[in-house]
Enzyme design. Structure first.
Site, PDB file in Angstrom:
ATOM      1  CD  GLU A 160      42.038  21.488  37.845  1.00 54.75           C
ATOM      2  OE1 GLU A 160      42.291  22.267  38.773  1.00 54.75           O
ATOM      3  OE2 GLU A 160      41.441  20.422  37.980  1.00 54.75           O
ATOM      4  NE  ARG A 195      41.988  30.758  44.935  1.00 54.83           N
ATOM      5  CZ  ARG A 195      42.127  29.569  44.375  1.00 54.83           C
ATOM      6  NH1 ARG A 195      42.376  28.511  45.113  1.00 54.83           N
ATOM      7  NH2 ARG A 195      42.015  29.417  43.081  1.00 54.83           N
TER       8      ARG A 195
END
Ligand SMILES: O=P(O)(O)OC[C@H]1O[C@H](OP(=O)(O)OP(=O)(O)O)[C@H](O)[C@@H]1O
Ligand SMILES: Nc1ncnc2[nH]cnc12
Length: 171
Positions: free
Chosen positions: A96, A59
């Protein structure tokens, strides 16, 4: 002036339970929002010369290429393992929601080149730090790390304390 917040969509429990995923797809569907984001990123660089813009897979690629064109700089992809065809350097990092590693082409940056590191989201900062380490391994000078979205409570900024960090939206 555009409120970019309206172009970020929250997806609860993606890609796993407990994560609120910040989806930039609505922003990518809006030329006005993209233009405004690029303009703001450029303003935040305050005229600093940039030789190379790093985009972190996947991204990070979208805005890094737009920024590179605007800055008259080269675009350098940092990719997940096994995707770059030429000789690479590798750096492991934590996410994460998992661990992974990143690679850069060994000839991507020349010693002393001024580098902007871009990604869409700053969460724990593991990805961006790994990207910065790869740039520095090649002798690049990191001028700034910039992000569309910063997830404040994950304290990514602390990991990037040696760098100038800019984000367009903080949550
Ligand atoms: O600050 P961190 O905790 O390291 O997380 C941020 C990274 O996580 C996302 O990428 P992801 O690995 O999900 O890959 P993608 O861009 O290919 O979707 C995002 O695009 C950043 O690269
Ligand atoms: N919550 C999140 N949303 C989007 N991208 C991410 N990368 C790491 N955490 C993320």
């Amino acid at each position: 002036m555009i409120n970019l917040d309206q172009y970020i969509r929250d997806i609860p429990d993606f890609p796993k339970k407990g994560v609120v995923y910040k989806d930039i797809s609505p922003m990518l569907q809006s030329p006005e929002a993209m233009r405004f984001a690029v303009k703001t990123f450029i303003e935040n660089l305050k005229g600093e010369k940039i030789d190379k813009v790093i985009g972190v897979e996947s991204r990070g690629f979208f805005f890094a290429t737009l920024l590179a064109e605007k800055l008259n700089a080269g675009f350098i992809p940092i990719r997940k393992p096994g995707k770059l065809p030429y000789k690479t350097h590798t750096e492991a990092y934590e996410l994460e929601y998992g661990t992974d590693s990143l690679e850069i082409h060994q000839d991507a940056i020349e010693k002393g080149e001024k580098v902007l590191v871009h990604d869409d989201v700053l969460a724990t900062g593991g990805t961006a730090l790994a990207a910065c380490n790869l740039v520095e391994k090649l002798g690049g000078e990191i001028i700034q790390c910039n992000f569309l979205v910063e997830i404040g409570f994950l304290k990514g900024r602390d990991k990037l304390k040696n760098y100038q960090v800019e984000s367009l939206l903080k949550y």
